[in-house]
Write an enzyme that holds these catalytic residues in place. Sequence first.
Site, PDB file in Angstrom:
ATOM      1  N   LYS A 199      69.227 -28.727  20.186  1.00 17.27           N
ATOM      2  CA  LYS A 199      68.506 -28.502  18.930  1.00 17.27           C
ATOM      3  C   LYS A 199      68.342 -26.991  18.766  1.00 17.27           C
ATOM      4  O   LYS A 199      67.496 -26.368  19.391  1.00 17.27           O
ATOM      5  CB  LYS A 199      67.193 -29.269  19.006  1.00 17.27           C
ATOM      6  CG  LYS A 199      65.985 -28.829  18.228  1.00 17.27           C
ATOM      7  CD  LYS A 199      66.156 -28.530  16.789  1.00 17.27           C
ATOM      8  CE  LYS A 199      64.935 -27.748  16.309  1.00 17.27           C
ATOM      9  NZ  LYS A 199      65.268 -26.579  15.521  1.00 17.27           N
ATOM     10  N   GLY A 254      61.676 -19.537  23.178  1.00 18.85           N
ATOM     11  CA  GLY A 254      61.108 -19.246  21.860  1.00 18.85           C
ATOM     12  C   GLY A 254      59.761 -18.565  22.002  1.00 18.85           C
ATOM     13  O   GLY A 254      59.451 -17.972  23.041  1.00 18.85           O
ATOM     14  N   GLY A 303      55.929 -22.640  22.559  1.00 18.46           N
ATOM     15  CA  GLY A 303      56.169 -22.979  23.971  1.00 18.46           C
ATOM     16  C   GLY A 303      55.000 -23.741  24.574  1.00 18.46           C
ATOM     17  O   GLY A 303      55.177 -24.718  25.306  1.00 18.46           O
ATOM     18  N   GLU A 360      61.008 -20.218  28.388  1.00 21.57           N
ATOM     19  CA  GLU A 360      61.268 -18.779  28.355  1.00 21.57           C
ATOM     20  C   GLU A 360      60.617 -18.264  27.090  1.00 21.57           C
ATOM     21  O   GLU A 360      61.091 -18.563  25.988  1.00 21.57           O
ATOM     22  CB  GLU A 360      62.781 -18.488  28.287  1.00 21.57           C
ATOM     23  CG  GLU A 360      63.543 -18.755  29.549  1.00 21.57           C
ATOM     24  CD  GLU A 360      63.130 -17.874  30.701  1.00 21.57           C
ATOM     25  OE1 GLU A 360      62.542 -16.799  30.479  1.00 21.57           O
ATOM     26  OE2 GLU A 360      63.381 -18.274  31.845  1.00 21.57           O
ATOM     27  N   CYS A 385      63.724 -10.938  23.608  1.00 20.23           N
ATOM     28  CA  CYS A 385      62.542 -11.142  24.462  1.00 20.23           C
ATOM     29  C   CYS A 385      62.398  -9.966  25.399  1.00 20.23           C
ATOM     30  O   CYS A 385      61.307  -9.653  25.863  1.00 20.23           O
ATOM     31  CB  CYS A 385      62.674 -12.385  25.331  1.00 20.23           C
ATOM     32  SG  CYS A 385      63.280 -13.790  24.482  1.00 20.23           S
ATOM     33  N   GLN A 416      60.632 -12.842   9.464  1.00 19.46           N
ATOM     34  CA  GLN A 416      60.595 -11.733  10.420  1.00 19.46           C
ATOM     35  C   GLN A 416      60.145 -10.449   9.731  1.00 19.46           C
ATOM     36  O   GLN A 416      59.343  -9.689  10.265  1.00 19.46           O
ATOM     37  CB  GLN A 416      61.993 -11.504  11.020  1.00 19.46           C
ATOM     38  CG  GLN A 416      62.320 -12.395  12.171  1.00 19.46           C
ATOM     39  CD  GLN A 416      61.332 -12.231  13.297  1.00 19.46           C
ATOM     40  OE1 GLN A 416      60.534 -13.131  13.539  1.00 19.46           O
ATOM     41  NE2 GLN A 416      61.355 -11.102  13.982  1.00 19.46           N
ATOM     42  N   GLU A 471      53.328  -9.333  21.170  1.00 19.18           N
ATOM     43  CA  GLU A 471      54.773  -9.310  20.916  1.00 19.18           C
ATOM     44  C   GLU A 471      55.024  -9.234  19.412  1.00 19.18           C
ATOM     45  O   GLU A 471      54.450  -9.997  18.635  1.00 19.18           O
ATOM     46  CB  GLU A 471      55.444 -10.572  21.472  1.00 19.18           C
ATOM     47  CG  GLU A 471      56.955 -10.516  21.261  1.00 19.18           C
ATOM     48  CD  GLU A 471      57.712 -11.677  21.884  1.00 19.18           C
ATOM     49  OE1 GLU A 471      57.372 -12.828  21.605  1.00 19.18           O
ATOM     50  OE2 GLU A 471      58.657 -11.406  22.653  1.00 19.18           O
TER      51      GLU A 471
HETATM   52  C1  UN1 Z   1      66.505 -12.771  25.122  1.00 15.75           C
HETATM   53  O1  UN1 Z   1      66.138 -11.815  24.456  1.00 15.75           O
HETATM   54  O2  UN1 Z   1      65.943 -13.868  24.996  1.00 15.75           O
HETATM   55  O3  UN1 Z   1      68.901  -8.862  28.815  1.00 15.75           O
HETATM   56  C2  UN1 Z   1      67.649 -12.757  26.068  1.00 15.75           C
HETATM   57  C3  UN1 Z   1      69.167  -9.025  27.630  1.00 15.75           C
HETATM   58  C4  UN1 Z   1      70.129 -10.116  27.243  1.00 15.75           C
HETATM   59  C5  UN1 Z   1      69.428 -11.434  27.151  1.00 15.75           C
HETATM   60  C6  UN1 Z   1      68.216 -11.406  26.293  1.00 15.75           C
HETATM   61  N1  UN1 Z   1      71.198 -10.168  28.213  1.00 15.75           N
HETATM   62  O4  UN1 Z   1      68.655  -8.359  26.759  1.00 15.75           O
END
Ligand code: UN1
Length: 496
Positions: free
Chosen positions: A177, A230, A235, A252, A286, A333, A386
Amino acid sequence: MSAQEERFGLFIDGKWEEPSGAARFSTRNPANGESLGSFVAATPADAARAIGAAARAFPGWKETPAPKRGEILLRVGQELKRRKEEVGRIVTREMGKVISEGRGDVQEAIDFIEYMAGEGRRLAGETIPSELHAKFCLTVRQPKGVVAAITPWNFPTAIPNWKIAAALISGNTVVFKPASATSRCAVEVVRTYEAAGLPPGVLNLVTGAGGVVGNALIEDPRVRAISFTGGVETGREVYVRGAKALKMVHLELGGKNPQIVMDDADLDLALEGILFGAFGTAGQRCTATSRLILHEKVYDEFLRRLNERLDRFTIGDPLDPAVDMGPVASADQEKKVLGYVAIGQAEGATLLRGGRKLTGGAYDRGYFIEPTIFATRHGTRISTEEIFGPILSVLRVGSYDEAVRVANDVSYGLSSSIYTRDVNRAFRAVQDLEAGITYINAPTIGAEVQLPFGGIKNTGNGGREAGSAAIEEFTEIKTVFVDFSGHLQKAQIDPR
Ligand code: UN1
């Protein structure tokens, strides 16, 4: 929906299907509004059919020797390599990251698929001695069953593949999904598995709203594990719902990743790092660097150089290879990021540059925001929450100890970075920084697929993706005792 818009269905039991009368939604290029296609807004009944297909396919896939599963993954990797440029351009058009990063997204998927294909010849357990005679003890890894992969829009081919390839090599079947905003990328991901000859039902795609499809997946008793990447609020909700059904939930979530620049750092190197870490993917990783923690002795000089570099930074069409930064991914965003600019100003942070939506000409068709820098004290909302956009908070510190204190004093703990030439201090930072990932003299982004990826505190619930950790995420351990003594032996009870 315009007449020429391409239509895509759900992928269930090896077939693309369009449920009759289904509601649909479109995805759009955040740089110019072009449509990337029209997709099915799946219902709970569609999700249930996908789960049913995955459940039926599970026994056969589980029985398929892992190296054979690996051969299929290798073919998926080859197919994606062949289509790298095409899919990379779709990533850029649908999500807005610049084309070098669109290609990088696909490359990260290819790397991981190939790595997991090799894992088909490992999937190692342990052998451990028995306390009894003529008895053999070992562990084997077994798949969990049907797993749900719920993925974000920021890495629309890499992150789905982190989950799908690891789940499949381990012998699970998958219902995928994707984030609605990158449904077209999800279709392309699934097509590569289809082209590689994956048996029907082993991978299924249901597009649509998280609140409808995601919840249906989490709540269905046939789904044994959920892997979610997400935002932290969603989460938490996924975790709570999954916990009620005692499911394994892998999370994550967010980050508020710091780059520390000490007074002995190579400033040019640290400058390259912050430009890539903070404004790569328009800050929508992230792992993005959203806090620059500067030692007071280099504070003014570093900001002067950073400003100079950003004066030459180009923002525009992400398909243009000369462009440094594209739009943010969506109207939502844009609203969120501009909202944080207002929050920063209201809480008294100094806006050093940027902060505006770009307008005029082609900018009017997309969601372009200037790279933004705030000087602020630690503890403000912009320096602790964040944002997921091109906003960097700069924090001034007087010592290494203060830098670490500030770095650690947030609710997240994904990535972290320190620039220093002092090897002792670098290793101390490895111990001191509260994060799942620490980079020395490199930015907070750029994780490699053969190493574990994940974080502590509100970044997750303790698991790791990628690397060999990915296999742990998607397997159960079975402990096996083989007694070849020919008589009953009683552990803990027989005399020693
Ligand atoms: C993410 O932002 O969820 O290290 C993953 C990094 C990428 C992966 C990011 N290889 O920025």
